[in-house]
Scaffold this motif. Structure first.
Motif, PDB file in Angstrom:
ATOM      1  N   SER A  85     -35.680  -0.062 -30.356  1.00 32.91           N
ATOM      2  CA  SER A  85     -34.272  -0.465 -30.436  1.00 32.91           C
ATOM      3  C   SER A  85     -33.446   0.223 -29.357  1.00 32.91           C
ATOM      4  O   SER A  85     -32.530  -0.380 -28.784  1.00 32.91           O
ATOM      5  CB  SER A  85     -33.709  -0.182 -31.822  1.00 32.91           C
ATOM      6  N   ASN A  87     -34.491   1.054 -26.408  1.00 31.48           N
ATOM      7  CA  ASN A  87     -34.811   0.359 -25.166  1.00 31.48           C
ATOM      8  C   ASN A  87     -34.035  -0.948 -25.059  1.00 31.48           C
ATOM      9  O   ASN A  87     -33.482  -1.269 -24.002  1.00 31.48           O
ATOM     10  CB  ASN A  87     -36.318   0.090 -25.102  1.00 31.48           C
ATOM     11  N   PHE A  88     -33.961  -1.709 -26.133  1.00 30.77           N
ATOM     12  CA  PHE A  88     -33.224  -2.970 -26.100  1.00 30.77           C
ATOM     13  C   PHE A  88     -31.732  -2.747 -25.894  1.00 30.77           C
ATOM     14  O   PHE A  88     -31.081  -3.482 -25.143  1.00 30.77           O
ATOM     15  CB  PHE A  88     -33.461  -3.782 -27.374  1.00 30.77           C
ATOM     16  N   LYS A  91     -31.203  -1.892 -22.266  1.00 30.88           N
ATOM     17  CA  LYS A  91     -31.331  -3.065 -21.399  1.00 30.88           C
ATOM     18  C   LYS A  91     -30.096  -3.958 -21.480  1.00 30.88           C
ATOM     19  O   LYS A  91     -29.652  -4.505 -20.475  1.00 30.88           O
ATOM     20  CB  LYS A  91     -32.573  -3.875 -21.774  1.00 30.88           C
ATOM     21  N   VAL A  92     -29.520  -4.097 -22.661  1.00 30.19           N
ATOM     22  CA  VAL A  92     -28.300  -4.894 -22.797  1.00 30.19           C
ATOM     23  C   VAL A  92     -27.176  -4.262 -21.987  1.00 30.19           C
ATOM     24  O   VAL A  92     -26.432  -4.954 -21.288  1.00 30.19           O
ATOM     25  CB  VAL A  92     -27.898  -5.032 -24.281  1.00 30.19           C
ATOM     26  N   THR A 113     -35.969  -5.462 -14.970  1.00 31.82           N
ATOM     27  CA  THR A 113     -34.853  -5.670 -15.874  1.00 31.82           C
ATOM     28  C   THR A 113     -33.753  -6.498 -15.216  1.00 31.82           C
ATOM     29  O   THR A 113     -33.118  -7.315 -15.853  1.00 31.82           O
ATOM     30  CB  THR A 113     -34.280  -4.312 -16.321  1.00 31.82           C
TER      31      THR A 113
END
Length: 132
Positions: A85, A87-88, A91-92, A113
């Protein structure tokens, strides 16, 4: 010293360590200003704090009762899902450019990315799936 006394001390130690880490995570979540810096408090420190509290529960159940493996499953789930989570969320933030951008790589293809296909860029610019 009996097993019950050693277990009590171990439970007390794990509770104190877990409460300290959970407190540090809560303070970090409230006090850190950026979303990328705030990300570390619940994912790193909070996971260790909750893990210590669950470890205290496991020790208590094995010393004073028949034992339970439910806490071990919860710990495993937390330790697997928290980095994913984080990492996500990171990335967002990178895609939205809501944080300081990392340095540009030597080749754009190596930074997966931010490597966006041209078709996706057209969709983003027009706001529809139809080409111009």
């Amino acid at each position: 010293m009996t097993l019950a006394v050693i277990g009590t001390y171990a439970v007390a130690f794990c509770l104190v360590v877990g409460a300290f880490f959970a407190l540090v995570a809560a303070i970090g979540l409230l006090k850190l200003n950026g979303s990328m810096t705030r990300l570390h408090a619940p994912t790193k420190v909070g996971t260790v704090g909750i893990g210590a509290l669950l470890l205290a529960s496991m020790i208590h159940s094995y010393v004073y009762a028949e034992g339970s493996m439910h806490e071990l499953l919860i710990i495993a789930f937390l330790f697997v899902t928290a980095p994913i989570s984080a990492n996500f969320i990171a990335k967002v933030n990178i895609h939205k450019r809501a944080c300081d951008m990392p340095p540009s790589p030597r080749q754009d293809k190596t930074w997966s990315t931010l490597n966006v296909p041209e078709a996706d860029l057209e969709i983003e610019e027009t706001g529809t799936d139809q080409p111009r």
